[in-house]
Design a protein around this motif. Structure first.
Motif, mmCIF file in Angstrom:
data_model
loop_
_atom_site.group_PDB
_atom_site.id
_atom_site.type_symbol
_atom_site.label_atom_id
_atom_site.label_comp_id
_atom_site.label_asym_id
_atom_site.label_seq_id
_atom_site.Cartn_x
_atom_site.Cartn_y
_atom_site.Cartn_z
ATOM 1 N N THR B 80 -61.721 -20.237 39.745
ATOM 2 C CA THR B 80 -62.856 -20.161 38.806
ATOM 3 C C THR B 80 -64.154 -20.623 39.461
ATOM 4 N N LEU B 81 -64.055 -21.577 40.373
ATOM 5 C CA LEU B 81 -65.271 -22.098 41.020
ATOM 6 C C LEU B 81 -66.040 -21.020 41.776
ATOM 7 N N ILE B 82 -65.310 -20.025 42.283
ATOM 8 C CA ILE B 82 -65.992 -18.917 42.968
ATOM 9 C C ILE B 82 -66.797 -18.097 41.953
ATOM 10 N N HIS B 83 -66.217 -17.890 40.790
ATOM 11 C CA HIS B 83 -66.960 -17.184 39.729
ATOM 12 C C HIS B 83 -68.222 -17.974 39.360
ATOM 13 N N CYS B 84 -68.098 -19.295 39.285
ATOM 14 C CA CYS B 84 -69.280 -20.121 38.981
ATOM 15 C C CYS B 84 -70.403 -19.848 39.987
ATOM 16 N N GLU B 85 -70.051 -19.793 41.263
ATOM 17 C CA GLU B 85 -71.050 -19.524 42.299
ATOM 18 C C GLU B 85 -71.714 -18.161 42.093
ATOM 19 N N VAL B 86 -70.901 -17.163 41.754
ATOM 20 C CA VAL B 86 -71.443 -15.813 41.551
ATOM 21 C C VAL B 86 -72.460 -15.823 40.407
ATOM 22 N N TYR B 87 -72.088 -16.471 39.287
ATOM 23 C CA TYR B 87 -73.019 -16.494 38.145
ATOM 24 C C TYR B 87 -74.272 -17.333 38.449
ATOM 25 N N ILE B 138 -71.073 -6.240 53.249
ATOM 26 C CA ILE B 138 -70.228 -7.172 52.495
ATOM 27 C C ILE B 138 -69.898 -8.345 53.420
ATOM 28 N N PRO B 139 -70.340 -9.563 53.078
ATOM 29 C CA PRO B 139 -69.975 -10.712 53.903
ATOM 30 C C PRO B 139 -68.477 -11.012 53.810
ATOM 31 N N ILE B 140 -67.936 -11.585 54.885
ATOM 32 C CA ILE B 140 -66.514 -11.979 54.926
ATOM 33 C C ILE B 140 -66.446 -13.473 55.227
ATOM 34 N N VAL B 141 -65.760 -14.228 54.368
ATOM 35 C CA VAL B 141 -65.616 -15.673 54.612
ATOM 36 C C VAL B 141 -64.165 -16.008 54.936
ATOM 37 N N GLU B 142 -63.985 -17.109 55.649
ATOM 38 C CA GLU B 142 -62.628 -17.577 55.949
ATOM 39 C C GLU B 142 -61.946 -18.036 54.657
ATOM 40 N N ASN B 143 -60.612 -17.974 54.646
ATOM 41 C CA ASN B 143 -59.843 -18.311 53.441
ATOM 42 C C ASN B 143 -59.409 -19.773 53.431
ATOM 43 N N TYR B 144 -60.347 -20.682 53.125
ATOM 44 C CA TYR B 144 -60.007 -22.103 53.062
ATOM 45 C C TYR B 144 -59.027 -22.371 51.924
ATOM 46 N N ALA B 145 -58.010 -23.168 52.194
ATOM 47 C CA ALA B 145 -57.036 -23.502 51.148
ATOM 48 C C ALA B 145 -57.687 -24.368 50.069
ATOM 49 N N ASP B 146 -58.657 -25.190 50.464
ATOM 50 C CA ASP B 146 -59.368 -26.021 49.498
ATOM 51 C C ASP B 146 -60.373 -25.166 48.734
ATOM 52 N N ILE B 147 -60.178 -25.074 47.422
ATOM 53 C CA ILE B 147 -60.976 -24.117 46.634
ATOM 54 C C ILE B 147 -62.456 -24.513 46.567
ATOM 55 N N SER B 148 -62.746 -25.813 46.485
ATOM 56 C CA SER B 148 -64.167 -26.223 46.432
ATOM 57 C C SER B 148 -64.863 -25.779 47.718
ATOM 58 N N ARG B 149 -64.181 -25.992 48.833
ATOM 59 C CA ARG B 149 -64.712 -25.564 50.122
ATOM 60 C C ARG B 149 -64.902 -24.045 50.164
ATOM 61 N N LEU B 150 -63.879 -23.327 49.656
ATOM 62 C CA LEU B 150 -63.945 -21.866 49.646
ATOM 63 C C LEU B 150 -65.117 -21.393 48.786
ATOM 64 N N ALA B 151 -65.272 -22.011 47.612
ATOM 65 C CA ALA B 151 -66.374 -21.635 46.708
ATOM 66 C C ALA B 151 -67.715 -21.903 47.390
ATOM 67 N N GLU B 153 -68.347 -21.949 50.631
ATOM 68 C CA GLU B 153 -68.566 -20.950 51.675
ATOM 69 C C GLU B 153 -69.011 -19.616 51.073
ATOM 70 N N CYS B 154 -68.407 -19.267 49.943
ATOM 71 C CA CYS B 154 -68.840 -18.038 49.263
ATOM 72 C C CYS B 154 -70.303 -18.194 48.847
ATOM 73 N N GLY B 155 -70.624 -19.357 48.271
ATOM 74 C CA GLY B 155 -72.002 -19.623 47.841
ATOM 75 C C GLY B 155 -73.014 -19.443 48.965
ATOM 76 N N LYS B 156 -72.603 -19.820 50.175
ATOM 77 C CA LYS B 156 -73.532 -19.731 51.314
ATOM 78 C C LYS B 156 -73.917 -18.290 51.667
ATOM 79 N N VAL B 157 -73.017 -17.344 51.433
ATOM 80 C CA VAL B 157 -73.290 -15.967 51.866
ATOM 81 C C VAL B 157 -73.794 -15.072 50.733
ATOM 82 N N ILE B 158 -73.771 -15.583 49.501
ATOM 83 C CA ILE B 158 -74.216 -14.757 48.365
ATOM 84 C C ILE B 158 -75.721 -14.873 48.168
ATOM 85 N N LYS B 159 -76.419 -13.758 48.359
ATOM 86 C CA LYS B 159 -77.853 -13.661 48.074
ATOM 87 C C LYS B 159 -77.996 -12.926 46.736
#
Lengths: 213, 213, 213, 213
Positions: B80-87, B138-151, B153-159
């Motif tokens: 869900t944290l990744i969705h938060c970043e997108v919104y 389309i940016p590609i991020v590494e698949n961190y097992a830690d979801i906060s970290r993954l979110a 990293e996603c946040g960093k590449v989303i413009k």
């Protein structure tokens, strides 16, 4: 049931069936069916709809220049002008434009030839070609962003006997004298394209293997 | 019908359709749809459900940090944290995360580049890109097992103009201003990924064949 | 509803869903679900049925040696003995044996290694493996025509923590603590197998291309 | 229900199921089921129908030479003569002719051998072959445009123990003692063909990779 209703249902049934195969991904594709010959009128898909749903606003009636014949808030598919060319140049009664991965791959692999000739496949008989080594040639045109230009280019390669046109990295436009025949032609071409790609892959590997010894 | 109910049904319909395509194998995938802007609230899939079934417990309402807004025994999807970043970073109204074989293969093949740029494909128009040689990255991020970290990293590449992110060997996260557009973007990307892999294979074999003489 | 009926329905639902995906071609495949622990009894598919149909004769109740517990004219699947081994050696509550093209190809490609280790794929989390570079190893056994021998060989490679066994050129046997988990494991493995084959193909071609210059 | 009605329904069910898999693209394919032995009569698909629809005009009853037994405006499938040969030379009770991409690719790759021998695959047991290294040989005939000639060539390669014939770049004709067994044989062969093509591709790439060092 009026002719208009009959044609509407015929086209809606085809749309349902192709949608079930996921042949309209990303709201791609457009379909049309002739309603009257002189003057030419045909039903064509409204722009930007999800083609998996069946509604009263799926199609609109247009004239030979692709202009709506009734007041409507629907927009005809951007590529309606290509359908106009097909009806102008052939005796088509129904015209289907579909994006599949395989028809796109074929369109790119053979783009520099300007066409692809398919032969030695039983399903070529779907086009009424019964000779033993019957063949069919599908012209390939570049994918101009300007639709009038694209329609014009399609018009240049469509002869009365042409059955289909490929647009490079875009999709296949195929037709028949009615909905039944148009769908038969579409399915036959998709089958032959998939076959062609798979046999080409197998042949290339065999050649490589031989040359590697 | 309340806005909440409307959004619920919209998301449930999308879930049904993607489930039918087997795009949620192994209980993978998660979906969300925005319900309110200020403060941000959105419906998101509950964790660990079989997405082929439609039930009253498929989604739960969360806030901008992904916390449930009602007392519930449901857990929001781990991601869900990744969705938060997108919104937070875009004007998305709906966000879809889906695992397919082809989006995973693409994410691995281009991971070392950090992104993949797609061009020369008609379906790029599904993103509102109408130029003749339009492209999308389309940016590609590494698949961190830690979801906060993954979110993060996603946040960093989303413009604001980004339409989707690939997570390496994991899946695609894609969005649109509403459910209809998000699904259109998802389908267009999956089509282009499959096309890309097939044309790449054909091209590599042709090059090999030429170099073997 | 009795426990027996509940389990029957659970297994019948799984059978319906897998049949819809055409994972039981040629009447292949067999499924079972545990009904009682001490003594062990389980429902298993009757032999030689078309698994696309749902009938009252789809399953029969057997004991820990695979013998029918009621008088019946149904025969348990020939491979029931393999299910017996799974229930004897693990805490499985449901066991699914499925033939797919991809699981067969994997079983043949890695047969000489005696196993395949899958890693670097998000869906490995479906097995409750949450580390960043989590991996899972699936043993591969030869496909003995004699079922007792085959069951014995499966028994030799199944440890309490094993989640699945591949039988060479035959299929995958996979389990979980209940029907839901068994199906999740099955879907995750099929996804990873398909992914693995596609990425392997792409990698091999890249290596060849580099070495050809 | 009369024997005729029973057979009609049996064949219609098989047709529905194969149509759902898109195994009759472009109105291809034809199916038959025996109704009487002495004299031979069988139901066979009418020519040129869309096999996705179930109607009262899907089949017609013909004699051992493929001639309609009632006055009818339906035409029997052009390839009815091949079904006549199958019933004449084997104890088939049902015969299915289907075009798939994979059976076409196999028919072309092995045409110069005149047959393909399949072995080392569990699904060969679908043909009642239970040995550990059981094998099955499928003859391949050229695709003569003249149907009498084609039927004659099929007749030359069909022995009482033959289970199927491939026609080059055309399709598979397969049979069984009844509808259930014919469909089982068809599904088993399609599975083995797909498996064969995928393992062949993987093997060729491995050989190439080794030889490139």
């Amino acid at each position: 049931m009026s002719v208009l209703e009959q044609r509407w249902n015929e086209l809606a049934d085809i749309k349902d069936e192709l949608a079930e195969r996921d042949w309209f991904l990303g709201t791609s594709g457009n379909l049309s069916i002739k309603v009257n010959d002189e003057p030419l009128t045909f039903l064509v898909t409204a722009s930007g709809k999800d083609k998996r749903k069946r509604t009263d606003e799926d199609f609109l009636l247009v004239d030979g220049e692709g202009r709506p014949l009734q007041e409507t808030n629907l927009r005809a598919s951007a590529e309606t002008l290509i359908h106009c060319e097909v009806y102008r140049l052939t005796n088509a009664g129904c015209c289907l434009h579909v994006h599949t991965v395989d028809n796109n791959v074929i369109s790119e692999l053979y783009a520099s030839n300007g066409s692809i000739t398919l032969k030695g496949q039983e399903l070529i008989k779907a086009f009424g070609i019964w000779e033993e080594n019957g063949e069919i040639t599908i012209p390939i045109v570049e994918n101009y962003a300007d639709i009038s230009r694209l329609a014009q280019e399609c018009g240049k390669v469509i002869k009365p006997e042409t059955k289909a046109v490929l647009i490079r990295n875009h999709g296949l436009t195929v037709w028949g004298k009615n909905g039944f025949e148009a769908k038969k032609h579409l399915e036959a071409l998709e089958f032959i394209f998939s076959y062609h790609l798979k046999i080409k892959l197998a042949s290339q590997l065999s050649v490589l293997q031989k040359s590697s010894y």
